[in-house]
Design a protein around this motif. Structure first.
Motif, PDB file in Angstrom:
ATOM      1  N   ARG A   1      31.274  -0.287  70.970  1.00  0.00           N
ATOM      2  CA  ARG A   1      30.920   0.796  70.059  1.00  0.00           C
ATOM      3  C   ARG A   1      31.638   0.638  68.715  1.00  0.00           C
ATOM      4  N   LEU A   2      32.905   0.266  68.754  1.00  0.00           N
ATOM      5  CA  LEU A   2      33.654   0.079  67.514  1.00  0.00           C
ATOM      6  C   LEU A   2      33.121  -1.116  66.737  1.00  0.00           C
ATOM      7  N   ALA A   3      32.837  -2.209  67.426  1.00  0.00           N
ATOM      8  CA  ALA A   3      32.297  -3.391  66.750  1.00  0.00           C
ATOM      9  C   ALA A   3      30.959  -3.071  66.082  1.00  0.00           C
ATOM     10  N   ALA A   4      30.124  -2.305  66.768  1.00  0.00           N
ATOM     11  CA  ALA A   4      28.841  -1.910  66.192  1.00  0.00           C
ATOM     12  C   ALA A   4      29.046  -1.009  64.979  1.00  0.00           C
ATOM     13  N   PHE A   5      30.003  -0.109  65.065  1.00  0.00           N
ATOM     14  CA  PHE A   5      30.297   0.799  63.952  1.00  0.00           C
ATOM     15  C   PHE A   5      30.721   0.011  62.709  1.00  0.00           C
ATOM     16  N   LEU A   6      31.521  -1.024  62.898  1.00  0.00           N
ATOM     17  CA  LEU A   6      31.988  -1.814  61.762  1.00  0.00           C
ATOM     18  C   LEU A   6      30.834  -2.547  61.079  1.00  0.00           C
TER      19      LEU A   6
ATOM     20  N   GLY B   1      28.473  -0.069  59.557  1.00  0.00           N
ATOM     21  CA  GLY B   1      29.165   0.595  58.457  1.00  0.00           C
ATOM     22  C   GLY B   1      29.087  -0.213  57.176  1.00  0.00           C
ATOM     23  N   ALA B   2      29.288  -1.525  57.286  1.00  0.00           N
ATOM     24  CA  ALA B   2      29.168  -2.393  56.115  1.00  0.00           C
ATOM     25  C   ALA B   2      27.749  -2.333  55.555  1.00  0.00           C
ATOM     26  N   GLU B   3      26.763  -2.331  56.435  1.00  0.00           N
ATOM     27  CA  GLU B   3      25.365  -2.269  55.983  1.00  0.00           C
ATOM     28  C   GLU B   3      25.065  -0.940  55.308  1.00  0.00           C
ATOM     29  N   ALA B   4      25.595   0.161  55.860  1.00  0.00           N
ATOM     30  CA  ALA B   4      25.350   1.481  55.279  1.00  0.00           C
ATOM     31  C   ALA B   4      25.977   1.597  53.894  1.00  0.00           C
ATOM     32  N   PHE B   5      27.156   1.017  53.717  1.00  0.00           N
ATOM     33  CA  PHE B   5      27.832   1.031  52.421  1.00  0.00           C
ATOM     34  C   PHE B   5      26.964   0.358  51.364  1.00  0.00           C
ATOM     35  N   VAL B   6      26.440  -0.803  51.705  1.00  0.00           N
ATOM     36  CA  VAL B   6      25.635  -1.570  50.767  1.00  0.00           C
ATOM     37  C   VAL B   6      24.278  -0.909  50.527  1.00  0.00           C
ATOM     38  N   ALA B   7      23.749  -0.237  51.556  1.00  0.00           N
ATOM     39  CA  ALA B   7      22.430   0.394  51.444  1.00  0.00           C
ATOM     40  C   ALA B   7      22.456   1.677  50.622  1.00  0.00           C
ATOM     41  N   SER B   8      23.639   2.248  50.398  1.00  0.00           N
ATOM     42  CA  SER B   8      23.730   3.506  49.662  1.00  0.00           C
ATOM     43  C   SER B   8      23.562   3.266  48.169  1.00  0.00           C
ATOM     44  N   ASP B   9      22.444   3.723  47.613  1.00  0.00           N
ATOM     45  CA  ASP B   9      22.240   3.552  46.175  1.00  0.00           C
ATOM     46  C   ASP B   9      23.237   4.383  45.371  1.00  0.00           C
TER      47      ASP B   9
ATOM     48  N   ALA C   1      22.858  -9.396  55.899  1.00  0.00           N
ATOM     49  CA  ALA C   1      22.575  -8.863  57.233  1.00  0.00           C
ATOM     50  C   ALA C   1      23.219  -9.742  58.294  1.00  0.00           C
ATOM     51  N   ARG C   2      23.175 -11.049  58.073  1.00  0.00           N
ATOM     52  CA  ARG C   2      23.819 -11.966  59.009  1.00  0.00           C
ATOM     53  C   ARG C   2      25.332 -11.762  58.992  1.00  0.00           C
ATOM     54  N   ALA C   3      25.898 -11.592  57.796  1.00  0.00           N
ATOM     55  CA  ALA C   3      27.342 -11.388  57.687  1.00  0.00           C
ATOM     56  C   ALA C   3      27.774 -10.115  58.411  1.00  0.00           C
ATOM     57  N   ALA C   4      26.970  -9.070  58.316  1.00  0.00           N
ATOM     58  CA  ALA C   4      27.301  -7.811  58.994  1.00  0.00           C
ATOM     59  C   ALA C   4      27.287  -7.993  60.505  1.00  0.00           C
ATOM     60  N   LYS C   5      26.308  -8.764  61.005  1.00  0.00           N
ATOM     61  CA  LYS C   5      26.258  -9.032  62.446  1.00  0.00           C
ATOM     62  C   LYS C   5      27.435  -9.902  62.875  1.00  0.00           C
ATOM     63  N   GLU C   6      27.775 -10.875  62.031  1.00  0.00           N
ATOM     64  CA  GLU C   6      28.930 -11.721  62.341  1.00  0.00           C
ATOM     65  C   GLU C   6      30.218 -10.899  62.350  1.00  0.00           C
ATOM     66  N   LEU C   7      30.295  -9.926  61.451  1.00  0.00           N
ATOM     67  CA  LEU C   7      31.458  -9.033  61.423  1.00  0.00           C
ATOM     68  C   LEU C   7      31.605  -8.316  62.759  1.00  0.00           C
ATOM     69  N   SER C   8      30.504  -7.806  63.286  1.00  0.00           N
ATOM     70  CA  SER C   8      30.551  -7.128  64.586  1.00  0.00           C
ATOM     71  C   SER C   8      31.011  -8.079  65.682  1.00  0.00           C
ATOM     72  N   GLY C   9      30.497  -9.313  65.656  1.00  0.00           N
ATOM     73  CA  GLY C   9      30.870 -10.284  66.674  1.00  0.00           C
ATOM     74  C   GLY C   9      32.334 -10.683  66.588  1.00  0.00           C
ATOM     75  N   ILE C  10      32.815 -10.921  65.376  1.00  0.00           N
ATOM     76  CA  ILE C  10      34.223 -11.281  65.178  1.00  0.00           C
ATOM     77  C   ILE C  10      35.121 -10.141  65.648  1.00  0.00           C
ATOM     78  N   ALA C  11      34.740  -8.914  65.260  1.00  0.00           N
ATOM     79  CA  ALA C  11      35.544  -7.753  65.647  1.00  0.00           C
ATOM     80  C   ALA C  11      35.573  -7.581  67.162  1.00  0.00           C
ATOM     81  N   LEU C  12      34.419  -7.737  67.805  1.00  0.00           N
ATOM     82  CA  LEU C  12      34.364  -7.564  69.253  1.00  0.00           C
ATOM     83  C   LEU C  12      35.263  -8.581  69.955  1.00  0.00           C
ATOM     84  N   ALA C  13      35.231  -9.818  69.484  1.00  0.00           N
ATOM     85  CA  ALA C  13      36.072 -10.854  70.099  1.00  0.00           C
ATOM     86  C   ALA C  13      37.553 -10.535  69.911  1.00  0.00           C
ATOM     87  N   ALA C  14      37.934 -10.135  68.696  1.00  0.00           N
ATOM     88  CA  ALA C  14      39.343  -9.835  68.424  1.00  0.00           C
ATOM     89  C   ALA C  14      39.808  -8.599  69.181  1.00  0.00           C
ATOM     90  N   LEU C  15      38.938  -7.606  69.285  1.00  0.00           N
ATOM     91  CA  LEU C  15      39.309  -6.382  69.992  1.00  0.00           C
ATOM     92  C   LEU C  15      39.481  -6.635  71.488  1.00  0.00           C
TER      93      LEU C  15
END
Length: 214
Positions: A91-96, A99-107, A182-196
């Motif tokens: 859940r935390l990895a998905a949030f991260l 979250g990055a995608e939502a930040f960028v999507a906010s006009d 979009a790929r970077a955001a997914k990679e962020l989730s994967g990196i975070a999940l592994a580290a967590l």
């Protein structure tokens, strides 16, 4: 309803109308061209009332961004996989990542960053503002959830480290083209999940020879 309660609800309604007007104005004019008169006219108040309520236009913009972050965090958390079927780490990895995608999507956020970055820069390099504190609090709550169910290791990265990680990916979006972000955001989730999940190794001793960066 007593007089105090009525006044409080009236003030809340007035402030929300101001923030709505600022939000609409930012999207229409951008932060540099938006004037106090524009906001006052849209909100149906005087400029004097606007300044009494917000203090300044810069503060009104920052408060509008804080509201944007508050709503985004609530929406992202509501969209997470159910706690009954997903681990705290997942859940935390998905949030991260989202979250990055939502930040960028906010006009709203991107237009302020693009046109008046000096307004936000102190909160990126000097101190955390309320908007980032909201995200940090959400990260910490999800981190505690994962520690509680055993899916996050005791030596996992701290909430502040995770905040800086997601912030770095989000702010780096202009460097990425096409589907790369979009790929970077997914990679962020994967990196975070592994580290967590496995935590981090003990820190190594610093090198005895100074490292030179060209």
């Amino acid at each position: 309803m007593d007089a105090h309660s009525h006044r409080s609800s009236s003030v809340i309604a007035r402030d929300e109308a101001i923030l709505d007007a600022v939000s609409a104005g930012l999207r229409r004019y951008g932060p540099r061209k938006l004037t106090a008169q524009d906001v006052a006219d849209t909100a149906g108040i005087s400029r004097m009332t606007l300044y009494r309520a917000m203090g300044s236009m810069d503060n009104a913009i920052l408060l509008t961004l804080t509201r944007e972050f508050t709503r985004a965090v609530a929406g992202l958390r509501a969209a997470l996989p159910p706690i009954e079927t997903s681990s705290g780490a997942a859940r935390l990895a998905a949030f991260l990542g989202t979250g990055a995608e939502a930040f960028v999507a906010s006009d709203l956020i991107t237009c302020v960053l693009a046109e008046q970055p000096e307004l936000i820069e102190p909160y990126l390099s000097g101190r955390l503002g309320r908007s980032q504190e909201l995200v940090l609090e959400a990260i910490e709550e999800l981190r505690q959830e994962g520690l509680g169910d055993g899916s996050i290791a005791a030596a996992a990265p701290t909430s502040l480290t995770l905040l800086l990680l997601v912030r770095g990916v989000a702010l780096g979006a202009p460097l990425l083209q096409g589907d790369a972000f979009a790929r970077a955001a997914k990679e962020l989730s994967g990196i975070a999940l592994a580290a967590l999940s496995v935590g981090l190794p003990a820190a190594e001793a610093p090198p005895t020879t100074p490292v030179t960066i060209a």
